[in-house]
Design a protein around this motif. Structure first.
Motif, PDB file in Angstrom:
ATOM      1  N   ILE A  91       0.853  -1.199   0.000  1.00 58.43           N
ATOM      2  CA  ILE A  91       0.000   0.000   0.000  1.00 58.43           C
ATOM      3  C   ILE A  91       0.888   1.249   0.000  1.00 58.43           C
ATOM      4  O   ILE A  91       2.032   1.187   0.456  1.00 58.43           O
ATOM      5  N   PRO A  92       0.374   2.385  -0.487  1.00 58.79           N
ATOM      6  CA  PRO A  92       1.177   3.625  -0.467  1.00 58.79           C
ATOM      7  C   PRO A  92       1.497   4.054   0.963  1.00 58.79           C
ATOM      8  O   PRO A  92       0.694   3.826   1.879  1.00 58.79           O
ATOM      9  N   SER A  93       2.669   4.670   1.147  1.00 59.91           N
ATOM     10  CA  SER A  93       3.077   5.040   2.513  1.00 59.91           C
ATOM     11  C   SER A  93       2.237   6.173   3.081  1.00 59.91           C
ATOM     12  O   SER A  93       2.220   6.394   4.280  1.00 59.91           O
ATOM     13  N   GLY A  94       1.506   6.881   2.214  1.00 57.59           N
ATOM     14  CA  GLY A  94       0.668   7.974   2.708  1.00 57.59           C
ATOM     15  C   GLY A  94      -0.777   7.557   2.924  1.00 57.59           C
ATOM     16  O   GLY A  94      -1.668   8.401   3.043  1.00 57.59           O
ATOM     17  N   SER A  95      -1.043   6.238   2.984  1.00 52.58           N
ATOM     18  CA  SER A  95      -2.428   5.745   3.094  1.00 52.58           C
ATOM     19  C   SER A  95      -3.066   6.140   4.427  1.00 52.58           C
ATOM     20  O   SER A  95      -2.426   6.057   5.470  1.00 52.58           O
ATOM     21  N   THR A  96      -4.329   6.507   4.366  1.00 50.26           N
ATOM     22  CA  THR A  96      -5.079   6.793   5.601  1.00 50.26           C
ATOM     23  C   THR A  96      -5.641   5.480   6.139  1.00 50.26           C
ATOM     24  O   THR A  96      -5.627   4.458   5.448  1.00 50.26           O
ATOM     25  N   GLU A  97      -6.169   5.525   7.361  1.00 47.18           N
ATOM     26  CA  GLU A  97      -6.791   4.337   7.974  1.00 47.18           C
ATOM     27  C   GLU A  97      -7.879   3.760   7.069  1.00 47.18           C
ATOM     28  O   GLU A  97      -8.001   2.551   6.903  1.00 47.18           O
ATOM     29  N   VAL A  98      -8.675   4.669   6.497  1.00 43.88           N
ATOM     30  CA  VAL A  98      -9.800   4.236   5.645  1.00 43.88           C
ATOM     31  C   VAL A  98      -9.277   3.512   4.404  1.00 43.88           C
ATOM     32  O   VAL A  98      -9.808   2.470   3.999  1.00 43.88           O
ATOM     33  N   GLU A  99      -8.208   4.061   3.810  1.00 43.46           N
ATOM     34  CA  GLU A  99      -7.647   3.452   2.594  1.00 43.46           C
ATOM     35  C   GLU A  99      -7.028   2.094   2.900  1.00 43.46           C
ATOM     36  O   GLU A  99      -7.146   1.151   2.111  1.00 43.46           O
ATOM     37  N   ILE A 100      -6.388   1.995   4.075  1.00 45.42           N
ATOM     38  CA  ILE A 100      -5.797   0.703   4.477  1.00 45.42           C
ATOM     39  C   ILE A 100      -6.905  -0.329   4.671  1.00 45.42           C
ATOM     40  O   ILE A 100      -6.814  -1.466   4.219  1.00 45.42           O
ATOM     41  N   ARG A 101      -8.015   0.107   5.312  1.00 43.59           N
ATOM     42  CA  ARG A 101      -9.120  -0.819   5.543  1.00 43.59           C
ATOM     43  C   ARG A 101      -9.733  -1.276   4.218  1.00 43.59           C
ATOM     44  O   ARG A 101     -10.131  -2.429   4.075  1.00 43.59           O
ATOM     45  N   ALA A 102      -9.801  -0.359   3.240  1.00 38.71           N
ATOM     46  CA  ALA A 102     -10.372  -0.715   1.930  1.00 38.71           C
ATOM     47  C   ALA A 102      -9.561  -1.833   1.275  1.00 38.71           C
ATOM     48  O   ALA A 102     -10.117  -2.783   0.716  1.00 38.71           O
ATOM     49  N   VAL A 103      -8.222  -1.734   1.362  1.00 37.60           N
ATOM     50  CA  VAL A 103      -7.365  -2.779   0.779  1.00 37.60           C
ATOM     51  C   VAL A 103      -7.570  -4.095   1.534  1.00 37.60           C
ATOM     52  O   VAL A 103      -7.719  -5.156   0.936  1.00 37.60           O
ATOM     53  N   ARG A 104      -7.624  -4.003   2.886  1.00 35.15           N
ATOM     54  CA  ARG A 104      -7.789  -5.226   3.682  1.00 35.15           C
ATOM     55  C   ARG A 104      -9.126  -5.902   3.360  1.00 35.15           C
ATOM     56  O   ARG A 104      -9.185  -7.105   3.130  1.00 35.15           O
ATOM     57  N   ASP A 105     -10.198  -5.093   3.333  1.00 32.48           N
ATOM     58  CA  ASP A 105     -11.528  -5.668   3.069  1.00 32.48           C
ATOM     59  C   ASP A 105     -11.603  -6.295   1.683  1.00 32.48           C
ATOM     60  O   ASP A 105     -12.117  -7.396   1.518  1.00 32.48           O
ATOM     61  N   SER A 106     -11.080  -5.571   0.676  1.00 35.32           N
ATOM     62  CA  SER A 106     -11.109  -6.114  -0.697  1.00 35.32           C
ATOM     63  C   SER A 106     -10.353  -7.430  -0.770  1.00 35.32           C
ATOM     64  O   SER A 106     -10.787  -8.371  -1.422  1.00 35.32           O
ATOM     65  N   SER A 107      -9.191  -7.484  -0.098  1.00 36.83           N
ATOM     66  CA  SER A 107      -8.372  -8.706  -0.131  1.00 36.83           C
ATOM     67  C   SER A 107      -9.088  -9.855   0.572  1.00 36.83           C
ATOM     68  O   SER A 107      -9.057 -10.998   0.111  1.00 36.83           O
ATOM     69  N   GLU A 108      -9.753  -9.533   1.712  1.00 30.53           N
ATOM     70  CA  GLU A 108     -10.455 -10.595   2.447  1.00 30.53           C
ATOM     71  C   GLU A 108     -11.659 -11.095   1.662  1.00 30.53           C
ATOM     72  O   GLU A 108     -11.914 -12.296   1.590  1.00 30.53           O
ATOM     73  N   HIS A 109     -12.387 -10.163   1.032  1.00 26.22           N
ATOM     74  CA  HIS A 109     -13.549 -10.578   0.230  1.00 26.22           C
ATOM     75  C   HIS A 109     -13.126 -11.400  -0.979  1.00 26.22           C
ATOM     76  O   HIS A 109     -13.895 -12.186  -1.501  1.00 26.22           O
TER      77      HIS A 109
END
Length: 340
Positions: free
Chosen positions: A108-126
């Protein structure tokens, strides 16, 4: 990791322009980050290269989407379908019969916000990931280049991707100072499209602008072995009659000047925030360039001349982040900088 092992492990470089997946230390998927969906049902029609070929050429019942913009997920549903489609490519190539539990490391980009990190995690889990870890892109690039990120010395990475440029100083397994700007390869492509429209009155699409960038893109007006002019075909904006326009590398250098200057300013800004001891290490080690943007002709020389610190292009800049994500996957228990 035989056929019958239950947990499969993959490393994913989820990029704005390309997504790369590594399985068993091999790059098994390297495809454009594009999906084609059916407008009526929302079903996935194609993913990767096949969807890229449809981009800009679709009838009204099909639309192509780039799920990532500026390095982060812009369309949640499309991102999930894309990750799932690409994981399916890996499983069909490696003959996973049942759907095993999947361990993933995603960058993930180093400037990611909490929301953006969660979006990547959720997409990967789904998309099937049971165990999802994340790593910051500059850290992955450093691992991919082969640097010892846990050593008590400073290394600086400039990773110019499609949607964002990540600049980070790394020491003792952590990011000491970083700068993430949303100016990267896609902005250079937009600059070229705008320039062709303004200077030559010719309309070019994203793919043609990308080809111009690859063939005659340059960060300097004087190159030692310059590329030949690239011939662009497109419709005249006024008359819609076909035009043929030769484009030189000097012309492209002038039109992308503004964006390159912003990247320069960001590198200087990251250096300003660097502690003096690490600054001394960076001056002696040089600064490493990774990502597709590192392939822009003359960029390393221009940055070296401007900043006075040698810039080195990574051995395989396009795959540095993906390879580093693969290294992190093998050392999940050892690297404590991975994000759960």
């Amino acid at each position: 990791m035989g056929l019958f092992s239950l947990t499969q492990e993959i490393a994913v470089d989820l990029g704005t322009a390309n997504t790369i997946i590594i399985h068993n230390d091999k790059i098994v998927v390297d495809e454009p980050s594009v999906v084609a969906l059916d407008n009526r049902s929302g079903k996935l029609i194609a993913v990767g290269e096949r969807a890229q070929q449809m981009h800009g050429k679709t009838p009204e019942n099909i639309r192509t989407i780039r799920p990532l913009s500026d390095g982060v997920i812009a369309d949640f549903n499309a991102a999930e379908l894309m990750i799932r489609g690409m994981v399916k490519m890996v499983s069909s190539k490696n003959h996973w019969f049942a759907s095993p539990s999947l361990r993933m490391v995603v960058c993930i980009p180093s400037g990611s916000t909490e929301v953006e990190i969660r979006a990547v995690r959720d997409s990967s889990e789904h998309a099937g990931g049971r165990d999802v870890y994340m790593i910051y892109e500059p850290m992955a690039a450093a691992l991919g280049i082969g640097l010892d990120v846990e050593a008590p010395e400073g290394n600086m990475i400039v990773d110019i991707g499609g949607g964002s440029t990540e600049i980070a100083v790394i020491s003792l397994g952590g990011i000491v100072s970083n700068k993430s700007i949303r100016i990267a390869g896609d902005d250079l492509t937009d600059d070229i499209m705008e320039h062709m429209r303004r200077a030559h009155n010719v309309k070019v699409g994203e793919r043609t602008a990308e080809l111009i960038k690859i063939n005659v893109g340059s960060a300097l007006t004087e190159l030692e072995n310059p590329p030949e002019d690239y011939i662009v075909h497109g419709p005249n904006q006024m008359t819609a009659l076909p035009m043929e326009v030769p484009v030189s590398y000097q012309e492209i250098c002038h039109c992308i000047e503004k964006s390159i200057s912003k990247i320069e300013a960001a590198v200087l800004s990251a250096l300003e925030q660097t502690p003096p001891e690490l600054y001394a290490d960076i001056v002696s080690n040089g600064i490493y360039l990774a990502g597709g943007g590192a392939l822009l002709r003359g960029l390393d020389k221009r940055l070296t001349d401007k900043i006075g610190i040698p810039f080195r292009i990574a051995e395989d800049p396009l795959h540095a982040v993906a390879k580093g994500t693969g290294v992190a996957l093998k050392n999940i228990s050892r690297f404590n900088f991975l994000i759960r």
